[in-house]
Design a protein around this motif. Sequence first.
Motif, PDB file in Angstrom:
ATOM      1  N   ALA A  66     -13.560   7.507 -14.424  1.00  0.00           N
ATOM      2  CA  ALA A  66     -12.016   8.248 -13.582  1.00  0.00           C
ATOM      3  C   ALA A  66     -10.790   6.846 -14.083  1.00  0.00           C
ATOM      4  O   ALA A  66     -11.164   5.825 -13.604  1.00  0.00           O
ATOM      5  CB  ALA A  66     -12.226   8.332 -12.489  1.00  0.00           C
ATOM      6  N   THR A  67      -9.724   7.627 -14.510  1.00  0.00           N
ATOM      7  CA  THR A  67      -9.315   5.821 -15.121  1.00  0.00           C
ATOM      8  C   THR A  67      -7.652   6.499 -13.627  1.00  0.00           C
ATOM      9  O   THR A  67      -6.529   7.396 -14.025  1.00  0.00           O
ATOM     10  CB  THR A  67      -8.090   6.015 -16.583  1.00  0.00           C
ATOM     11  OG1 THR A  67      -9.369   5.815 -16.981  1.00  0.00           O
ATOM     12  CG2 THR A  67      -6.772   5.301 -16.363  1.00  0.00           C
ATOM     13  N   ASN A  68      -7.037   5.719 -13.199  1.00  0.00           N
ATOM     14  CA  ASN A  68      -6.020   5.662 -11.894  1.00  0.00           C
ATOM     15  C   ASN A  68      -4.305   4.053 -12.525  1.00  0.00           C
ATOM     16  O   ASN A  68      -4.998   3.058 -12.845  1.00  0.00           O
ATOM     17  CB  ASN A  68      -6.023   5.247 -11.358  1.00  0.00           C
ATOM     18  CG  ASN A  68      -4.902   5.554  -9.664  1.00  0.00           C
ATOM     19  OD1 ASN A  68      -3.753   6.091  -9.850  1.00  0.00           O
ATOM     20  ND2 ASN A  68      -5.139   6.219  -8.805  1.00  0.00           N
ATOM     21  N   ALA A 123       0.818  -1.416  -0.012  1.00  0.00           N
ATOM     22  CA  ALA A 123       0.144   0.211   0.164  1.00  0.00           C
ATOM     23  C   ALA A 123       1.490   0.996   0.488  1.00  0.00           C
ATOM     24  O   ALA A 123       1.910   1.445   0.602  1.00  0.00           O
ATOM     25  CB  ALA A 123      -0.791  -0.141   1.804  1.00  0.00           C
ATOM     26  N   PRO A 124       0.575   2.192  -0.748  1.00  0.00           N
ATOM     27  CA  PRO A 124      -0.804   2.869  -1.864  1.00  0.00           C
ATOM     28  C   PRO A 124      -0.652   1.819  -3.167  1.00  0.00           C
ATOM     29  O   PRO A 124      -1.765   1.957  -3.818  1.00  0.00           O
ATOM     30  CB  PRO A 124      -1.085   4.086  -1.057  1.00  0.00           C
ATOM     31  CG  PRO A 124       0.808   3.999  -1.266  1.00  0.00           C
ATOM     32  CD  PRO A 124       0.905   3.465  -1.071  1.00  0.00           C
ATOM     33  N   GLN A 125       0.148   0.871  -3.318  1.00  0.00           N
ATOM     34  CA  GLN A 125       0.493   0.810  -4.645  1.00  0.00           C
ATOM     35  C   GLN A 125      -0.477  -0.619  -4.342  1.00  0.00           C
ATOM     36  O   GLN A 125      -1.327  -1.751  -3.537  1.00  0.00           O
ATOM     37  CB  GLN A 125       1.408   0.522  -4.951  1.00  0.00           C
ATOM     38  CG  GLN A 125       2.690   1.317  -5.335  1.00  0.00           C
ATOM     39  CD  GLN A 125       2.544   2.008  -6.038  1.00  0.00           C
ATOM     40  OE1 GLN A 125       2.253   2.526  -7.875  1.00  0.00           O
ATOM     41  NE2 GLN A 125       2.554   3.212  -5.866  1.00  0.00           N
ATOM     42  N   ARG A 126      -0.892  -1.365  -5.898  1.00  0.00           N
ATOM     43  CA  ARG A 126      -1.761  -2.749  -6.129  1.00  0.00           C
ATOM     44  C   ARG A 126      -0.923  -3.526  -6.029  1.00  0.00           C
ATOM     45  O   ARG A 126      -0.104  -3.641  -5.947  1.00  0.00           O
ATOM     46  CB  ARG A 126      -2.955  -2.451  -7.201  1.00  0.00           C
ATOM     47  CG  ARG A 126      -3.591  -3.713  -7.742  1.00  0.00           C
ATOM     48  CD  ARG A 126      -3.860  -3.737  -8.876  1.00  0.00           C
ATOM     49  NE  ARG A 126      -5.034  -2.404  -9.079  1.00  0.00           N
ATOM     50  CZ  ARG A 126      -5.698  -1.802 -10.160  1.00  0.00           C
ATOM     51  NH1 ARG A 126      -5.110  -3.305 -11.274  1.00  0.00           N
ATOM     52  NH2 ARG A 126      -5.652  -1.350 -10.307  1.00  0.00           N
ATOM     53  N   ASP A 127      -1.847  -4.935  -4.987  1.00  0.00           N
ATOM     54  CA  ASP A 127      -1.482  -5.535  -4.257  1.00  0.00           C
ATOM     55  C   ASP A 127      -2.071  -7.041  -5.580  1.00  0.00           C
ATOM     56  O   ASP A 127      -2.750  -6.645  -5.476  1.00  0.00           O
ATOM     57  CB  ASP A 127      -1.238  -5.915  -3.118  1.00  0.00           C
ATOM     58  CG  ASP A 127      -0.623  -7.414  -2.984  1.00  0.00           C
ATOM     59  OD1 ASP A 127      -0.249  -8.081  -3.772  1.00  0.00           O
ATOM     60  OD2 ASP A 127      -0.851  -7.995  -1.389  1.00  0.00           O
ATOM     61  N   GLU A 128      -0.715  -7.591  -6.839  1.00  0.00           N
ATOM     62  CA  GLU A 128      -1.000  -8.264  -7.578  1.00  0.00           C
ATOM     63  C   GLU A 128      -2.004  -9.758  -7.224  1.00  0.00           C
ATOM     64  O   GLU A 128      -2.393 -10.512  -7.711  1.00  0.00           O
ATOM     65  CB  GLU A 128       0.033  -8.859  -8.643  1.00  0.00           C
ATOM     66  CG  GLU A 128       0.594  -7.036  -9.247  1.00  0.00           C
ATOM     67  CD  GLU A 128      -1.279  -6.408 -10.160  1.00  0.00           C
ATOM     68  OE1 GLU A 128      -1.655  -7.374 -10.600  1.00  0.00           O
ATOM     69  OE2 GLU A 128      -0.875  -5.820 -10.346  1.00  0.00           O
ATOM     70  N   ALA A 129      -1.927  -9.602  -5.510  1.00  0.00           N
ATOM     71  CA  ALA A 129      -1.595 -11.425  -5.472  1.00  0.00           C
ATOM     72  C   ALA A 129      -3.121 -10.855  -4.505  1.00  0.00           C
ATOM     73  O   ALA A 129      -3.936 -12.212  -3.787  1.00  0.00           O
ATOM     74  CB  ALA A 129      -1.017 -11.920  -4.252  1.00  0.00           C
ATOM     75  N   GLY A 150       1.299   6.710 -12.422  1.00  0.00           N
ATOM     76  CA  GLY A 150       1.047   7.486 -11.508  1.00  0.00           C
ATOM     77  C   GLY A 150      -0.196   8.514 -12.199  1.00  0.00           C
ATOM     78  O   GLY A 150      -0.668   9.354 -11.779  1.00  0.00           O
ATOM     79  N   HIS A 151      -0.307   8.146 -13.169  1.00  0.00           N
ATOM     80  CA  HIS A 151      -0.937   9.088 -14.226  1.00  0.00           C
ATOM     81  C   HIS A 151      -2.560   9.087 -13.912  1.00  0.00           C
ATOM     82  O   HIS A 151      -3.191   7.841 -13.606  1.00  0.00           O
ATOM     83  CB  HIS A 151      -0.894   9.028 -15.683  1.00  0.00           C
ATOM     84  CG  HIS A 151      -2.179   9.628 -16.853  1.00  0.00           C
ATOM     85  ND1 HIS A 151      -1.796  10.714 -16.796  1.00  0.00           N
ATOM     86  CD2 HIS A 151      -2.632   9.859 -17.298  1.00  0.00           C
ATOM     87  CE1 HIS A 151      -2.911  11.652 -17.377  1.00  0.00           C
ATOM     88  NE2 HIS A 151      -3.062  10.618 -18.295  1.00  0.00           N
TER      89      HIS A 151
END
Length: 316
Positions: free
Chosen positions: A143-145, A69-75, A150-151
């Motif tokens: 909304a796209t994140n 976190a705050p990044q996505r955890d692919e698992a 980070g765009h």
Amino acid sequence: VLTTIEGIIDRAVAGLEQDQPARRATDKEVARKIDEFIGKLRQLKEARSPFTFILDDPSGNSFVENPQAPQRDEALVVTHYRRSPQQCALLGLEVDARPPDAAEDLRDEVLQFNTNCPECNAPASTNMKLVQIPHFKEVIIMATNCDSCGHRTNEVKSGGAIEAQGTRITLRITDPSDMTRDILKSETCSVEIPELEFELGMGALGGKFTTLEGLLKDIRDLVEKNPFTLGDSSTPSRAGKLQEFIGKLQDVKGKAQAHFIMDDPAGNSYLQNVYAPEEDPELSVQRYERSFEQNEELGLNDMRTEGYEPQAASGR
């Protein structure tokens, strides 16, 4: 309980081992199968091979840590769902006997679909929500994140059809509080500020749902990033005029009075009336018949919604 995945497995092992001595004396076959299962659980703690851990909580009050976190955890995948009547009864909640309304569910739900980032082309997700604007109509906000670069981007689409008449909205800006008015600018809307001799054509900036201050900031960013005013393409006279315009635009946001005009041939733009449902003395909304050229630009002249089937089909 607040624990770890290893702690959950240890609690399961302890619970299974609790009555094993009695089982070995009464039913050796069941005890043997439970011992085998306990061995499999202990192997999970060593993580020799991947396994899936599912936590299902109808109350929605459980949590599994995302170490990135705050990044996505692919698992890690989190899914929200609507409780069934049986789950509501177990939780002591009142169950509505009426059948669910599909349209209401859509309004309350945030839809998500996979796409690619417009900047780095990495896989990303776009969230889409249907929103009701008071005293206007429904719009779709997307909304796209991108987690890679980070765009972030957002876009607004009209949720209704093209209106029978075009709309020209004029606001006389007299007070800094006008900057907080909500604005829905569709992709077919053009913007004009006569005092600054400024016009923004339809299609520029795309669809926006923001405030008047936010839209003026987007206009300023659009002007400042114009390639003909940067680097080798810029000239001293052009740069001077640009700075003069930005100064006047800044005055509009603070103290100078001006007229802000939105012209939308499709009739799908909106500017908040702060006195609603009463009339706003500083806001005027004029509806007009579209010209042939405007209908042509919207693709309406060649659009047929009735009687479009070939005549030969009826004679077969």
